[in-house]
Design a protein around this motif. Structure first.
Motif: not given
Length: 155
Positions: A111, A128-130, A146
């Motif tokens: 992360t 990826e943007t979470i 993440e």
């Protein structure tokens, strides 16, 4: 050029790199002063976390650091390069070294809280943007990113 484990004596140099790199993105002196505690790399921080420096011609030009948030998750806490080396492939060198080191670990994910200007950089490595984290600047959010690790494909 080589990537070496940082020594606690490197703390002032790493702090300077962090501040100069952050200033590169155009933040005001007031904001940088407000973030002083966030931009300072202490001897204790280096002693407690994994910190690696990028050395070229006997000069530290960048670094990254990470730590475990639980037994299966690593947080990439910092990756900074001196402004004169930004955009020249050194961030990619640091990131590839970091990812290579993490392949030796039994983890499920990595992360990070990204500088918004660097979000695309991390996406090129599969992050990826979470979510998003509100910063101290009104209407500015840090992407929470993440990378899921598939240990089955690691050789």
């Amino acid at each position: 050029m080589e990537i070496l484990k940082a020594d606690i004596e490197d703390h002032e140099t790493l702090t300077s790199i962090t501040k100069k790199s952050k200033a590169y993105w155009g933040f005001s002196e007031d904001i940088l002063k407000e973030w002083e505690h966030l931009l300072t790399v202490t001897k204790d921080y280096i002693a407690k976390n994994k910190v690696y420096k990028l050395v070229q011609n006997n000069e530290i030009i960048g670094y990254y650091s990470y730590f475990f948030t639980d037994e299966k998750t690593i947080k990439l806490d910092n990756i900074f390069i001196l402004p004169e080396f930004i955009g020249k492939g050194f961030g990619k060198i640091l990131m590839n070294d970091f990812l290579k080191k993490t392949k030796q670990l039994d983890i499920d994910k990595i992360t990070l809280d990204a500088e918004p200007n660097a979000e695309i950089f991390y996406k090129t490595f599969g992050f990826e943007t979470i979510g998003k984290l509100e910063s101290s600047i009104k209407d500015r959010y840090l992407p929470i990113m993440e990378l899921q690790i598939d240990n089955k494909n690691i050789s």
